[in-house]
Design an enzyme around this catalytic site. Structure first.
Site, PDB file in Angstrom:
ATOM      1  CE  LYS A 142      -2.089  -1.077   3.849  1.00 29.46           C
ATOM      2  NZ  LYS A 142      -1.375  -2.337   4.120  1.00 29.46           N
ATOM      3  NE  ARG A 194      -4.145  -0.934   9.637  1.00 26.88           N
ATOM      4  CZ  ARG A 194      -3.055  -0.362   9.111  1.00 26.88           C
ATOM      5  NH1 ARG A 194      -3.070   0.893   8.742  1.00 26.88           N
ATOM      6  NH2 ARG A 194      -1.957  -1.061   8.953  1.00 26.88           N
ATOM      7  NE  ARG A 209       7.341  -2.881   6.054  1.00 25.85           N
ATOM      8  CZ  ARG A 209       6.013  -2.872   6.122  1.00 25.85           C
ATOM      9  NH1 ARG A 209       5.304  -2.222   5.208  1.00 25.85           N
ATOM     10  NH2 ARG A 209       5.396  -3.519   7.077  1.00 25.85           N
ATOM     11  NE  ARG A 222       6.469  -0.619  10.130  1.00 22.26           N
ATOM     12  CZ  ARG A 222       5.304  -0.640   9.482  1.00 22.26           C
ATOM     13  NH1 ARG A 222       5.232  -0.172   8.242  1.00 22.26           N
ATOM     14  NH2 ARG A 222       4.232  -1.138  10.045  1.00 22.26           N
ATOM     15  NE  ARG A 254       1.935  -4.757  11.351  1.00 20.72           N
ATOM     16  CZ  ARG A 254       2.959  -4.575  10.510  1.00 20.72           C
ATOM     17  NH1 ARG A 254       4.131  -5.165  10.732  1.00 20.72           N
ATOM     18  NH2 ARG A 254       2.820  -3.816   9.469  1.00 20.72           N
TER      19      ARG A 254
HETATM   20  P1  ADP Z   1       2.263  -1.907   3.162  1.00 23.91           P
HETATM   21  O1  ADP Z   1       2.265  -0.392   3.150  1.00 23.91           O
HETATM   22  O2  ADP Z   1       1.037  -2.480   2.526  1.00 23.91           O
HETATM   23  O3  ADP Z   1       2.525  -2.472   4.528  1.00 23.91           O
HETATM   24  P2  ADP Z   1       4.789  -1.624   1.713  1.00 23.91           P
HETATM   25  O4  ADP Z   1       4.454  -0.708   0.584  1.00 23.91           O
HETATM   26  O5  ADP Z   1       5.551  -1.065   2.852  1.00 23.91           O
HETATM   27  O6  ADP Z   1       3.457  -2.385   2.237  1.00 23.91           O
HETATM   28  O7  ADP Z   1       5.563  -2.872   1.070  1.00 23.91           O
HETATM   29  C1  ADP Z   1       6.072  -3.918   1.897  1.00 23.91           C
HETATM   30  C2  ADP Z   1       7.425  -4.351   1.370  1.00 23.91           C
HETATM   31  O8  ADP Z   1       7.251  -5.023   0.125  1.00 23.91           O
HETATM   32  C3  ADP Z   1       8.418  -3.223   1.108  1.00 23.91           C
HETATM   33  O9  ADP Z   1       9.699  -3.690   1.430  1.00 23.91           O
HETATM   34  C4  ADP Z   1       8.276  -2.959  -0.400  1.00 23.91           C
HETATM   35  O10 ADP Z   1       9.503  -2.485  -0.964  1.00 23.91           O
HETATM   36  C5  ADP Z   1       7.956  -4.357  -0.921  1.00 23.91           C
HETATM   37  N1  ADP Z   1       7.031  -4.374  -2.053  1.00 23.91           N
HETATM   38  C6  ADP Z   1       5.940  -3.600  -2.244  1.00 23.91           C
HETATM   39  N2  ADP Z   1       5.291  -3.953  -3.380  1.00 23.91           N
HETATM   40  C7  ADP Z   1       6.009  -4.991  -3.913  1.00 23.91           C
HETATM   41  C8  ADP Z   1       5.882  -5.807  -5.101  1.00 23.91           C
HETATM   42  N3  ADP Z   1       4.875  -5.621  -5.963  1.00 23.91           N
HETATM   43  N4  ADP Z   1       6.819  -6.771  -5.312  1.00 23.91           N
HETATM   44  C9  ADP Z   1       7.832  -6.961  -4.432  1.00 23.91           C
HETATM   45  N5  ADP Z   1       8.019  -6.236  -3.316  1.00 23.91           N
HETATM   46  C10 ADP Z   1       7.122  -5.255  -3.046  1.00 23.91           C
HETATM   47  P1  AMP Z   2       1.214   0.539   8.862  1.00 26.79           P
HETATM   48  O1  AMP Z   2       2.420   1.434   8.720  1.00 26.79           O
HETATM   49  O2  AMP Z   2       0.080   0.941   7.964  1.00 26.79           O
HETATM   50  O3  AMP Z   2       1.572  -0.917   8.769  1.00 26.79           O
HETATM   51  O4  AMP Z   2       0.658   0.788  10.345  1.00 26.79           O
HETATM   52  C1  AMP Z   2       1.462   0.508  11.479  1.00 26.79           C
HETATM   53  C2  AMP Z   2       0.598   0.471  12.731  1.00 26.79           C
HETATM   54  O5  AMP Z   2      -0.001   1.764  12.964  1.00 26.79           O
HETATM   55  C3  AMP Z   2      -0.576  -0.483  12.684  1.00 26.79           C
HETATM   56  O6  AMP Z   2      -0.212  -1.820  12.996  1.00 26.79           O
HETATM   57  C4  AMP Z   2      -1.501   0.131  13.757  1.00 26.79           C
HETATM   58  O7  AMP Z   2      -1.042  -0.140  15.067  1.00 26.79           O
HETATM   59  C5  AMP Z   2      -1.298   1.610  13.518  1.00 26.79           C
HETATM   60  N1  AMP Z   2      -2.276   2.139  12.544  1.00 26.79           N
HETATM   61  C6  AMP Z   2      -2.017   2.623  11.298  1.00 26.79           C
HETATM   62  N2  AMP Z   2      -3.153   3.026  10.712  1.00 26.79           N
HETATM   63  C7  AMP Z   2      -4.150   2.784  11.590  1.00 26.79           C
HETATM   64  C8  AMP Z   2      -5.564   2.952  11.562  1.00 26.79           C
HETATM   65  N3  AMP Z   2      -6.187   3.462  10.499  1.00 26.79           N
HETATM   66  N4  AMP Z   2      -6.275   2.566  12.646  1.00 26.79           N
HETATM   67  C9  AMP Z   2      -5.676   2.065  13.736  1.00 26.79           C
HETATM   68  N5  AMP Z   2      -4.350   1.857  13.831  1.00 26.79           N
HETATM   69  C10 AMP Z   2      -3.585   2.222  12.769  1.00 26.79           C
END
Ligand code: ADP
Ligand code: AMP
Length: 210
Positions: free
Chosen positions: A13, A88, A127, A159, A170
């Site tokens: 995302k 969410r 990541r 992270r 999660r």
């Molecule tokens: P989210 O925001 O949904 O938690 P991220 O955008 O942070 O996901 O992506 C999670 C990890 O996967 C990151 O390390 C990113 O670089 C990698 N990633 C994202 N999209 C792809 C893809 N289509 N193919 C391979 N790796 C990806």
């Molecule tokens: P993310 O970076 O989107 O993976 O979010 C990291 C963490 O932030 C999540 O696991 C939640 O603890 C918190 N968080 C992010 N967005 C929300 C939301 N819309 N509602 C509640 N908690 C959130």
């Protein structure tokens, strides 16, 4: 253009939100990044919010809804935004709808990104994030120019909530909340399912064409 990105942790995302924000010339509002910045201090409130995040739970709706109502009203979000990580829960979606109708706005698309769980784990375990500019990399699929270093010259971090135990929690939280949220946007006729299993560029192309 106003877009919501739905999907489990690690599906991509944040990665796609940044690209779509540039493509459409609007801001990306990522609640995870916003919360991580907001809890950088050590006040009792910050420590409480951080404890939800570190354990893989959701921050309570009242807190995140308050933060987002405030953020969505900034001038840079007036003409559009890509929402990454919000809403969410259905309560958050209802609060967003209320904000939208108060401001005569509407969401154009809610993209529901999906991949198999082993791919999520592979993406999350590789990541690396920049604490300064918030850019996200993957050690294999999207590496920085120099290992361990953001292209903005800040050392990259893994992270704390990307450890396997917290990731499992999660994913469980996601599975509990996702279906009602997907139904909510399906009923509004704006939900589009996206197979996010391809390479980063391929997924971006699908989202741009939709
Ligand atoms: P989210 O925001 O949904 O938690 P991220 O955008 O942070 O996901 O992506 C999670 C990890 O996967 C990151 O390390 C990113 O670089 C990698 N990633 C994202 N999209 C792809 C893809 N289509 N193919 C391979 N790796 C990806
Ligand atoms: P993310 O970076 O989107 O993976 O979010 C990291 C963490 O932030 C999540 O696991 C939640 O603890 C918190 N968080 C992010 N967005 C929300 C939301 N819309 N509602 C509640 N908690 C959130």
């Amino acid at each position: 253009m106003r877009i919501i990105l739905l999907g489990p942790p690690g599906v991509g995302k944040g990665t796609q939100a940044s690209r779509l924000a540039s493509h459409h010339g609007v801001v990306r509002l990522g609640t995870g990044d916003m919360l991580r910045t907001a809890v950088a201090g050590g006040s009792p409130f910050e420590l409480e919010v951080k404890s939800y995040m570190d354990s893989g739970g959701l921050v309570p709706d009242t807190i995140i809804i308050g933060i987002m109502r405030d953020r969505l009203a900034w001038p840079d979000a007036k003409d559009g935004y890509i929402l990454d990580g919000f809403p969410r829960t259905v309560n958050q979606a209802i609060a967003l709808d209320r904000f939208l109708s108060e401001h005569q706005q509407k969401i154009d698309y809610a993209f529901n990104l999906a991949v198999d769980e082993e791919i999520l784990i592979d993406r999350i375990s590789g990541r690396r994030s920049c604490p300064s500019c918030h850019r996200v990399y993957h050690i294999t699929y999207d590496p920085p120019k120099q290992t361990g270093m953001c292209d903005c010259r800040t050392p990259l971090m893994q992270r704390k909530d990307d450890s396997l135990g917290v990731v499992r929690q999660r994913l469980q939280v996601y599975q509990r909340e996702a279906e009602p949220l997907v139904q909510f946007y399906k009923q509004q006729g704006i939900l589009m399912d996206i197979n996010a299993g391809g390479a980063i560029d391929e997924v971006t192309e699908k989202l741009k064409l939709s």
